[in-house]
Each structure stands twice: as structure tokens, then as C-alpha cells.
Design a protein around this motif. Sequence first.
Motif, PDB file in Angstrom:
ATOM      1  N   ARG A  77      27.158  18.411  -4.616  1.00  0.00           N
ATOM      2  CA  ARG A  77      27.149  17.214  -3.779  1.00  0.00           C
ATOM      3  C   ARG A  77      25.783  16.556  -3.924  1.00  0.00           C
ATOM      4  O   ARG A  77      24.759  17.236  -3.997  1.00  0.00           O
ATOM      5  CB  ARG A  77      27.385  17.581  -2.305  1.00  0.00           C
ATOM      6  N   HIS A 125      26.104  12.717  -0.486  1.00  0.00           N
ATOM      7  CA  HIS A 125      27.012  13.868  -0.656  1.00  0.00           C
ATOM      8  C   HIS A 125      28.219  13.502  -1.513  1.00  0.00           C
ATOM      9  O   HIS A 125      29.344  13.897  -1.231  1.00  0.00           O
ATOM     10  CB  HIS A 125      27.426  14.433   0.720  1.00  0.00           C
ATOM     11  N   ARG A 126      27.946  12.728  -2.552  1.00  0.00           N
ATOM     12  CA  ARG A 126      29.014  12.384  -3.514  1.00  0.00           C
ATOM     13  C   ARG A 126      29.227  13.551  -4.475  1.00  0.00           C
ATOM     14  O   ARG A 126      28.330  14.351  -4.720  1.00  0.00           O
ATOM     15  CB  ARG A 126      28.607  11.125  -4.300  1.00  0.00           C
ATOM     16  N   ARG A 127      30.439  13.592  -5.019  1.00  0.00           N
ATOM     17  CA  ARG A 127      30.747  14.648  -5.983  1.00  0.00           C
ATOM     18  C   ARG A 127      29.968  14.407  -7.274  1.00  0.00           C
ATOM     19  O   ARG A 127      29.910  13.288  -7.770  1.00  0.00           O
ATOM     20  CB  ARG A 127      32.245  14.647  -6.283  1.00  0.00           C
ATOM     21  N   THR A 187      25.515  21.493   0.980  1.00  0.00           N
ATOM     22  CA  THR A 187      26.845  21.209   1.531  1.00  0.00           C
ATOM     23  C   THR A 187      26.928  21.760   2.954  1.00  0.00           C
ATOM     24  O   THR A 187      26.175  22.663   3.322  1.00  0.00           O
ATOM     25  CB  THR A 187      27.969  21.853   0.696  1.00  0.00           C
ATOM     26  N   ASP A 195      32.885  19.624   2.198  1.00  0.00           N
ATOM     27  CA  ASP A 195      31.570  19.259   2.721  1.00  0.00           C
ATOM     28  C   ASP A 195      31.694  18.188   3.819  1.00  0.00           C
ATOM     29  O   ASP A 195      32.136  17.062   3.570  1.00  0.00           O
ATOM     30  CB  ASP A 195      30.714  18.735   1.560  1.00  0.00           C
ATOM     31  N   ARG A 207      30.111  14.603   3.582  1.00  0.00           N
ATOM     32  CA  ARG A 207      30.582  13.587   2.637  1.00  0.00           C
ATOM     33  C   ARG A 207      30.861  12.261   3.315  1.00  0.00           C
ATOM     34  O   ARG A 207      30.940  11.224   2.659  1.00  0.00           O
ATOM     35  CB  ARG A 207      31.824  14.083   1.896  1.00  0.00           C
ATOM     36  N   ASN A 233      28.788   9.153   2.533  1.00  0.00           N
ATOM     37  CA  ASN A 233      29.088   8.260   1.412  1.00  0.00           C
ATOM     38  C   ASN A 233      29.626   6.913   1.895  1.00  0.00           C
ATOM     39  O   ASN A 233      29.478   5.897   1.227  1.00  0.00           O
ATOM     40  CB  ASN A 233      30.088   8.930   0.478  1.00  0.00           C
TER      41      ASN A 233
END
Lengths: 965, 172
Positions: free
Chosen positions: A50, A55-57, A98, A105, A108, A111
Motif C-alpha cells: 500500500r 494507501h493505493r495498491r 497497512t 487495509d 485505503r 485514496n
Amino acid sequence: MMYRVDAQPDQWIDRAVVVSFTFEGERYQGFRGDTISSALAAAGVPFLARSFKYHRRRHILSFANHDSNAMFQVDGVPNVRGDVTLLSEGMQIFAVNTFGGLARDKARILNSLGRWLPVGFYYKAFHGRRLFPYWEKMFRALTGLGTVPLDAPREATAKRYAFCDVLVVGGGPSGLSAALEAANAGARVTLVDEAFRLGGGGIGCMDGEHRATQALIKRVVGSPKVSICRATTAAAAYADRWIALADAQRLTKMRAKAVVFATGVSEQPAVFRNNDLPGVLLATAAWRLLWRYGVAPGRRVVMIAGNAEAYRVCLDLHSQGVMVTSIVDLRGERAGGDGAAACAALGMTVLAAHAPYQAVAGEDGTVVALEVAPLGPAGRVHAGGHQRLECDAILMSVGWAAASQLLLQAGGTTRFSDALQQFVPQELPDGVFAAGRMNGVYEYADRLADGARAGAIAAAYAGFGTARPEAAVTVQGARRPSHAFPIIDHPAGKNFVDFDEDLQVKDLENAAQEGFDSSELMKRYSTVGMGPSQGKHSNMNALRVLARVRELGVGELGLTTSRPMYHPVPLKLLAGRSFNAERRSPLDAVHAALGAVWMPAGNWRRPEYYAVPGEARAHSIEREVYAVRNAAGLIDVGTLGKIEVYGPQAGEFLDRAYCGKFSDQRPGTTRYGLMLDESGVIVDDGVVARLGEEMYYFTTTTGGSATVFRELLRLNALWGMDCVLVNVTGHRSAVNFAGPLSRELLQPLTSLDLSEAAFPYLAVRSGDIAGIDARLLRVGFVGELGYEIHVAASDAVGLWQALSAAGAVRQLRPFGVEAQRVLRLEKGHFIVSQDTDGLTDPLEANAQWAVAMQKPFFVGQRSLKILAARGPRQSLVGFEMQNASRLPKECHLVIDRGNIAGRITSIVYSPTLGKAIGLAMLAPALAQPGSEIEIRGDGGAMLKARVTSTPFYDPGNQRQRMAAP
Amino acid sequence: MSALEFIVRPPADRFGLKGPNAPEWLAAAGLEIPAVPNTWTSSSLFVARLGASEFFLEDLPGGTALRQLLEAGLPRGVYPVLREDSAFRLSGDGAFDVLAQVCSIDFSSMVADDRPVIMTSMVGVSVIVVAYEAPDETRYRIWCDPTFGRYLQQTLGHIVIECGGNYTGVSE
């Protein structure tokens, strides 16, 4: 989605050995030789991490030892870099950063909150006091990568020094060539490369470069003059060709006579919306994954091209059965040249003068398509003509940034080449040379030649062979390796420049518009380049964005300062073995046998007090004080600095170095010596004894001995006086034998006449004590009749035993540092650097009496005259607490009408006086005896005290001058 | 091949001299003194020249030469330096590796026949090191301030053991 392809020759994995591991609790398998990232990629894991802020993939981006979005918690160790860490059996790997695991997570949600998290958010959030605690708590919870295991064992590593004639940093073609050339000239060469194997970019391609590089490696490895350090990072460069080399086990401090930096270039990403999706990666990352680990980037690949390298990678991928469907070339028609034609002939669609508009994610968050459009003016696309290219991998090959960080740290400078769109070396420090792509040399044969040139010059500099004339750096403007502006605007943002810190184009533009419009200011405000990869993939594009905003050239902005470490280094390597040189008195074993409780004092260990079974600490200290005040006490003061000065000008030298007068001192006497620095600040003190016409012996503070001696040597060299200084601190020991019975107990042990007439207060005598040659100084630091006895270190135990035996039946007691502290404070004596600080002058410390201002010169005199004219800003005074039941601590503040008016420097409870006393540095208005002061104690309690005169005990100093019985 | 070894050298009379007349006085006393600073000689006494006019002297264990030298006292311009150093010896294969871990000096490039005297810092302690040739190895004598002696002994001893050597208090 990535997948494993068939075996290739020279791959770095051994497919015969399967390695099992877990990631986020799921079981996986890789091969021996796999890195964490290559194994996870081969296993088809859709995303690895992340991102830091939103916390983007994220998945692999650079796979080049700075893949900041592929860092893991491995077997409890945080921030392990997956791109370079070898897989091992049973590894337990978790994603970092995470909340609730990688897939679920909770953070996230950030985002979708990007609009409320603008650049400089920290500074804006912390602006108001009221919400500070709230933000602090939130940021502490959200930020940081990995979890530091606080119970981790201390791992001492064996740091070492090493030496060579020529150090070559970088094991690619130019580095190999440089190493071989230098070795052939006769130099001892050390070749360092961060990868597990040599060859760099010359290994793993379908043309002749691979074979040529293999042959070169063979010659280098076979050279007896070349030592090779693989998997070793040159982490920092310092003056005089001092390079820090970090490997898995240790830090090596390499001192080279000459250095060749063949550190190459770091590939830079294209910047477009969603360029961070899993499946979007640098072309060289895909290339390394394929050739080294047999991992293909995807089954339908789209390449974003900005240089010739893109086509070469496409051809390589095609040769391994990887389908490249389209090439989106940011440049104009025909810019792709032969490479484009070759790719087109293989069925790849080449879209010249097009740009990536945005990557599109599928349900699992990985890339499923790239939307492209015809390229407009810098950074923009035309409104019409958008196309959607289906794919499961997008590669970016648009340019490079020179890895010149070490060169800059070593003192070199760079300039920006518009032709190359790259910074290249401009000035090189003595003995430092550059080679290869960092110089802007990209063709293989040119890289070899440039390496050989640098190797020969470096060897010649180190004294081997004859230097060739230095050729001008080859600049290949015709085939520009880097695109000038591989950055595409998008109204919805998420076009990332810095993948470490989740910085988008608009963040950098906003920073510039808010006034942070230089490269250094932008870095600090936006944090671009401040993440784990230290700007290796982001600094160039950030400069391009800033240059566009300011309508300047990149070269006019310049790079930010490159500071060590160039690459993250585990703290355990920096700590090494943590050497901590501890000094022990020759009486150390004696103290231990007496029950000493130790405390550190400078680099010594000293008895704080002597523990008596069944007796509390405070009581033991109190009894030690009592013994000195009423009978006799013995303390080891051998930790004091002890220096001798000999020669006709010894007295004059001391007159200059200290602020007192010593040249007129009679032999056989002592005087207090106070040392100042040039600004008139007290830096040390001690007792100066004149032992003969041309011989002085003096003490310094325990912590100051080495510094004072070094400074005196410097001054003597500067002044060129006819005197010699000798530091005998460790070679002499000393004890202070003090108390009203001291003379009576000492007399039977010596032939010296200790009577007041023969040996008065402040006298010094040489003689024997129990058969031991000794120097005796009658001093009164603790305020009683006393003798400081100095002997050779080897005689210390004998002296102590003799004195102890003499006093055994008369309540003689050893006393430690804590009792001495009480005793000296009862006398109001200050301790340099406890009661004084880096600004305290003798006027403020009420030590004017120790200053002979009428002397022609002494260190600090001129400043002291200025300070005297100005008047003191603070004054060191005594005080006593009005209530001893609750005491403030040292450094607690004195408060006057809500403002800070001073601080406590020393405070004790005096058992002799039955009250708490101390010294405080106060504003002059409060410093008069009788003034009432308030001290803010623990918990904010205001405690009352009264300023008093000193000494607190025996104000007339009669006891230390005690006449003979 | 010789085993890596670190030993504590036995007590011996040690002394220093400083001052503008020190070289002439030592030479007049019949001692062979090093011609240049940072080198050493060994005749009736071991003499290390630490500077233009600074010397470190060491007698053999149980020897009397140093005491005899100093008995007559020192003339003007020659000043005594009390030396009660701790003394050690490092020798054998692997000595370079130990030295590389504790000191920034390149001992590998040193020629023992040149009789070098090195004043440097080792694990944070100021030391004097001399290199000399033994039949099948280069040996190093190391002296330091006695108050650092225990620390230096334990630290170097630990590293020597880690490098596969022997660390004892055995005398030469």
C-alpha cells in the motif's frame, strides 16, 4: 499479470531448488536465487504493498534496489527491500503500512480523501495550537513504514577499514572496463556493485553485448589485481576519497587513492494518471525480471517510449515470447528509427507522437488498459483521437537520471545537458573520475572506451601507468536517451511523480505557487525525494514540473544537495560494534571490593557511593558526608586531568592560556586556574601547582582533560613558546584525603612536616607517603582540611591501602562522587559545565577574583572586557529552599511574573546544614541575597526559595585553613 | 602460517623524554636513537621516536638499563614523561583483519623493516603501534594509557577470538 517463463541461460535463479515462504499468511513458492519481489511477481500476486499516503495498491516499479513500494516486514524486520532481498526457506513476509492487512487495509479510504490532503498538509495542520495534539496523535498512528520490534536483539556488526589504489563503483560495462584498465596498469583495484552479479545493463540482451560483457567479466574476475565486492552498495562518499561500502554484514570504510564512479543512470517513469497501478512498471524493471529471474511482466504488454531503449526492450520481450501489442512513442514520426521498424515488422503497433492519458484498472485493481491520445504541447494531449489499448502490463521507457549522487557528495559538480536531458559531470575533485552513462555515454562500445579512459587516468593518479589525455565526454544529442517532458496532465490527477510520498503533478505545482519555488524549498515543503528511494525515480520529473511552472530550464534550477547516505543503510551497520572507550581508575578493583555503586563520569566509571548492606543509598551518602565533616574521608580523584609544563616560559604560557597569573607564583604553592575560550566563556578549571622554577603541575576537570591538553598543545604550537607540555592523566593517580583528622592520620606516614607553618593551606609539597613518591596539594574543594595526593598510577593501590589502614580506627570512610557533590555545594563551589554552560563567563559565575585582567594578554581577555562593559545577563547565586520536603530538580526553571528568569544548576539536601541548598543562574534583578524566587517543579508546582550568599557552610573558610593542633 | 594471537605483555620499565636537548642527551648516553620521527630502534633499550624531540623508552622485563640511564637525572632541556602504559602484542595470520576492524591506518602497506611507529586511535583509544619482523610473521606492539588498558585488552581480545585467534595474558 506477471508469470514465470521458461528457463534462460545465465539466469540468477536455480529452478532445481524450491523455496517456500508465506506472504500475508498465504503460502507461496519461489526458487533459490529469487528475490522477494521476483518470487511474488512470478506467483502472480496482484499487488505487494500500500502506498505511503493514499494507501493505493502498488506493485514493482523500478526493481532496482530502490523499489520503495515493495518493502516488507520480513521475519519481524521492517522495511526490507523486496527487490534485492533473497528469498529464504520459511520466510514470513508481510506488507508494511497497512491497517488490517494488505487486502483489507482500512486506511485505503484515504485514496478518496485526497482533496483534503494537499501538499504541505503537515505544516498547515500543525499551524494552530489547539488541534496540535489531535493531529500529532493521528499522524503518529498513520505515518511510518513497518513496525520496529522493540525487543529485537542488538546485533553488533564488525565495521572495518579497507584500502585500495583504485575503487570502481559500478560493475556495468564501463565499470568493468575501468577496473580492468586500472588493474592492467598495476593498481590494486576494488570493484563494487550493488547487484549479486556483475554486468549491470550489459547482461541479458539478445545482441552481442551480452557475450562481450560476459567476456569482460571473466577477465576482471581473473585479474589478480581486482577485488570484487558484489551485493555491496557504495552508500556515501566523503572527502579525500573515503567511501562507505555497505553489504549485508558490515560497513566498510574504504579509503582509495583514486575513485571511478561508473554508477550509471536510474530509469525515470512517465507521469500520467494512474501510472502507479499494479502492472505499470519501468522497462528496465521488466527487463531485469525477465533476464535474471525468468518473470514476464504480462501477457499483453504496452510500451510507453521516449527513447531508443524502449524498442530494444520490446524486441527482447518478443524474443522471449512476451507479446508486446503497442508502442506509444512520445516523440514524433520516425523518431523510433530502426527499432520502431523492427518492432512494427513483428506486429507491434507503433503510435508515434502519442501519449498515455490514463491507465485503467480492473476489478482487482491491476491495470487492464491504457488510454492514449495524440500528444499536444508540453504535458498535454489533444482532445480527440483517444484510443483504449487493452493490456495487463504497461512499461515505461522515457528517460534516465544520472546516478551522480556519490560524485556530488565527493565534491564534484554537474551541469544539465539540454542535448541529453541529463545532468553530466562538470568538475571532478582530485582523484575522482566518472565513466559511462553518467557521462552521457550510451553506446556500448563508447561505454567500454570511456571506462578504459577513466580507469587509466585513475590508475595514473594513484601512481600506476601513464595517464592518457582525458577525452571530452561524448554527448550523443542525435539519439537523445531521455525525453524532455514525459509528463501528462490530467484534470483528475493521480499522475504520480514521487511514488514514495504519493506526490502528484498538482502537488508540486501548488508548492511552487505557494512560494516554495526552488528545488531545495520544494523538496522540503512537498517532501519530494525524501522517501526511501531518496528521489532516484522522482527528482528529475519534479524539476521538470518546477521548470514548467517557473518557465525556466531545468539546468537553471539545479539539483538538490546530495547528502550521505545515498542509499538506506541499516542502523546496525552504522553502529558497528558500538565501541565505547571506558576508562578505569587504577583503584577500580579497590572500589569494587568496597561495594562501589558505579556512575559514568565523562568516559570514566566512578563510585557514586559505597553501598553498605542494609543501608539505604541516601543514608550511605549522608554517612560519607558526615565522615568528611567530622573525621576523615578518602576519595579517588585520579580522573582529574593532570598536566605538566616544563621550560623557561612555562609560567608565561600559563599566563596566556589561563585567566589567572602564574608566572609570579612562588614554587611550592598552588593557585586556582580558570580557562576561557576566545569568547570569554568558562571552559575548564583546576589547580595549578608550581613545583619548581621551570615546572608546573596542574589539574583539569575530569571530562575536560583531553580537550584541554589538545587545546594547550595547539596554543603552544601557535605561540612557539619555550616550554613543553606533558599529559600524565592516566599515568598518575590521585586521592583526596580530607577531614579534620586528615593531618593527624597522614603525618605518621610521611617524613614531610605537615604542620601549618611548614605546609600551609594552598601549598604543594613533594615527598613520600608510606614509601611512595607523592605530590601533596593542600586544597579545600570539600571545605575541610585536606590533601590531594598524586602518585604514579602503579602506586595508587599501595597509597590507598596505607591511608585506609591509618584511618581504620578513626572513622575514616571512602566517599564517592555524590558525597563530594554535596560537600562542594555546601561550600558553594561551582562545577564547570554543570553550573556553567556554553555562554557563562567568569563575571556571571562570580569568579572575577580568578581573573587577572591587568595581564597583557590571556585567551578570552578581549571578549571579557566587552562583556564587562555590557554587564552580566545572568548571575550564578546560592539559594536555599523554604521547604525541603519537595525539591525541584536541576534544570527546573525559575519563574518571575510568568516569565523564565533563570534555572537551577545544582541542588541537594545538605545533611550538615539540615536544609536544601543549591546554585541557580538567575536574572541579575533576582540575584541579590534575600530575594524570594519561585521555581517551577515537577507537575508545575511552584516552589519557594530564597537567594543567599555562599559558602553555605563555613563562610569564613576556617576549616580548610585549619591550624595545626 | 602462524596462529593469530593477542597477548598482554609483561610489566616493564617504561619512560618518556621530551625537550629540545633530548636527542643529544640520549645519543650521548650511548643509545642508538632513531634518525627520524615515527621510527624505532632497539639496542640496550627499545627507543621509539615520537617526534623531533620526544621519545618513548622501554626496558626488557626485569631489565635495569632504563633505571641506570635515569639515575643521574636529566639536564636542562630534557624533561621526564611518566609512562605507565598498558602493553600488548598482536601477531599471526589475520592480524590485518583485526587491525582493519579497529583502526583506520593501512597496516597492510607498512614495511616492518622500515621500523615504523604509528600514533593513532584504536577503538577510540590513543595508541602507539610499532611493527617488527619475527622469523615467520610481522608482529605489532601496542601501548596505551593504562586507564584504557582493560577496555582495549577486552575489546581487541574479543575481536581476535571472533577472528579465530587466541587471546591470553601470557607473556612473551
